[in-house]
Design a protein around this motif. Structure first.
Motif, PDB file in Angstrom:
ATOM      1  N   ARG A 110       0.785  -1.229   0.000  1.00  0.00           N
ATOM      2  CA  ARG A 110       0.000   0.000   0.000  1.00  0.00           C
ATOM      3  C   ARG A 110       0.818   1.280   0.000  1.00  0.00           C
ATOM      4  NH1 ARG A 110      -5.501  -0.667   0.331  1.00  0.00           N
ATOM      5  NH2 ARG A 110      -5.429   1.478  -0.418  1.00  0.00           N
ATOM      6  N   GLN A 111       1.948   1.308   0.726  1.00  0.00           N
ATOM      7  CA  GLN A 111       2.790   2.508   0.745  1.00  0.00           C
ATOM      8  C   GLN A 111       4.259   2.119   0.645  1.00  0.00           C
ATOM      9  OE1 GLN A 111       0.657   2.238   3.680  1.00  0.00           O
ATOM     10  NE2 GLN A 111      -1.026   3.372   2.759  1.00  0.00           N
ATOM     11  N   MET A 112       5.049   3.003   0.043  1.00  0.00           N
ATOM     12  CA  MET A 112       6.498   2.826  -0.012  1.00  0.00           C
ATOM     13  C   MET A 112       7.163   4.181   0.178  1.00  0.00           C
ATOM     14  SD  MET A 112       7.121   0.030  -3.080  1.00  0.00           S
ATOM     15  CE  MET A 112       6.149   0.911  -4.312  1.00  0.00           C
ATOM     16  N   ALA A 113       8.313   4.179   0.861  1.00  0.00           N
ATOM     17  CA  ALA A 113       9.075   5.417   1.079  1.00  0.00           C
ATOM     18  C   ALA A 113      10.549   5.094   0.909  1.00  0.00           C
ATOM     19  CB  ALA A 113       8.800   5.985   2.474  1.00  0.00           C
ATOM     20  N   TRP A 114      11.234   5.896   0.098  1.00  0.00           N
ATOM     21  CA  TRP A 114      12.642   5.627  -0.221  1.00  0.00           C
ATOM     22  C   TRP A 114      13.547   6.719   0.330  1.00  0.00           C
ATOM     23  CZ3 TRP A 114      15.002   8.682  -4.468  1.00  0.00           C
ATOM     24  CH2 TRP A 114      16.374   8.447  -4.586  1.00  0.00           C
TER      25      TRP A 114
END
Length: 364
Positions: A132-136
């Motif tokens: 549902r969510q990704m953060a890099w």
């Protein structure tokens, strides 16, 4: 009236009806420069290295490029199909020069230049689960799963699963089960900003966790993220990954975190946290948009004095207060945190990560 051009910076908007609208980010923002109707709802848009990727609800990705005159060509786009059965692409994020797509329980890694899927990894063993969510940031990508309280950290290049962090025990300990009612803790919003991982839950809880790395002690400035930005300039050190593909990148770090250092905001939403946004505060946008020569000494010495982190959701609640609040507390709210800056103001760079441009803060 002068005809607008998309050669300069633009803002892309995707609609549920499948339309994409391109507006100028320089002037006359209300005027639509280009538009196109795609075959399904547009769920996410990402720009990286002269390509714009639009993720659709039917499991395809439309990839756009510029024409010979420098303007965006919306008619001649490439449609990348992730295969059958078709499912919605729920999230998409730039990771260095690649784009990671959340597709069911998997993450597909797309090369925008070659317009193909480069690699695929399973983010969860159950096929019915959804990324549902990704953060890099740095060499790490944090991933959340629908209806799950556990965050997963993956290496940006080797795709190795590095860490799991379950936030449910922390939230229950801080607020108690009475505050949460019968609902369980699930992650609904995710952001990396100000050297912190910002988490929003379905209960309206907002958590900020400082990021750290085993190499943090080697940082020359005491802030490894600022070192990463500095080392990205020409002449900086690079790290080379020994495999067949091109893995030469600026010196970076793995963004581990520990819930023992987490901070929970007693100001939250009455329903799920819908989104986070991070933008430069005082001394940020005003400096970067002032039109000064980016090569001048004055531009180089300007600093972002603060960063603003905003959360959006239904209602407002102070978890320290027992009452049900007023009628206004059930309206949609945006909450803003101001965090000290002190790093160079961001210059315009398509696809740049402005969320890296700040130092950590302990005020929530």
């Amino acid at each position: 009236m002068e005809k607008m051009s998309s050669v300069l910076p633009t803002m892309w908007l995707g609609s549920q009806s499948g339309s994409i609208y391109v507006h100028s980010a320089v002037s006359q923002w209300k005027r639509c420069i280009h538009s196109i109707r795609l075959k399904d709802s547009v769920l996410s848009i990402v720009h990286v290295k002269g390509r714009v990727l639009a993720a659709l609800a039917d499991g395809t990705v439309a990839i756009f490029h510029r024409a010979a005159d420098g303007q965006w060509d919306l008619k001649n786009y490439y449609l990348l199909d992730l295969g059958k059965p078709h499912h919605s692409i729920r999230c998409m994020v730039q990771v260095h020069s690649k784009v990671w797509l959340g597709y069911r329980n998997r993450i597909h890694i797309v090369d925008p230049k070659m317009m193909c899927v480069e690699a695929t990894l399973d983010a969860h063993p159950r096929k019915e689960s959804q990324v549902r969510q990704m953060a890099w940031v740095g060499d790490g990508v944090w991933v959340s799963i629908r209806l799950d309280s556990t965050l997963r950290l993956y290496h940006a290049h080797t795709h190795e699963h590095l860490q799991d962090v379950d936030i449910e025990p922390y939230v229950s300990k801080m607020l108690g089960t009475g505050k949460l009612g019968f609902s369980f803790v699930r992650i609904t919003a995710l952001l990396v900003s100000c050297t912190r991982l910002w988490l929003g839950t379905g209960n309206g809880v907002i958590i900020s966790v400082p990021l750290h790395s085993p190499e943090m002690a080697k940082s020359s400035s005491g802030n490894l993220i600022e070192d990463v930005i500095e080392n990205s300039k020409p002449g900086g050190p690079v790290r080379v990954y020994s495999d067949r593909k091109d893995r030469v990148i600026p010196g970076s770090f793995i963004p581990y975190c520990s819930m023992s250092q987490a901070q929970l905001s007693f100001h939250g939403h009455r329903d799920a946290v819908k989104f986070f946004v991070s933008v430069p505060g005082h001394g940020g946008l005003s400096i970067s948009s002032s039109g000064s020569d980016s090569g001048s000494s004055d531009s180089k010495s300007m600093k972002v004095e603060s960063m603003l982190v905003m959360s959006g959701g239904e209602g407002y609640i102070d978890f320290r207060i027992v009452d049900d609040g007023t009628e206004d507390d059930y309206d949609s709210h945006i909450m803003v945190w101001q965090l000290p800056g002190g790093v160079p103001a961001p210059q315009y760079s398509p696809g740049s990560q402005s969320s890296l441009l700040s130092s950590p803060s302990n005020s929530m």
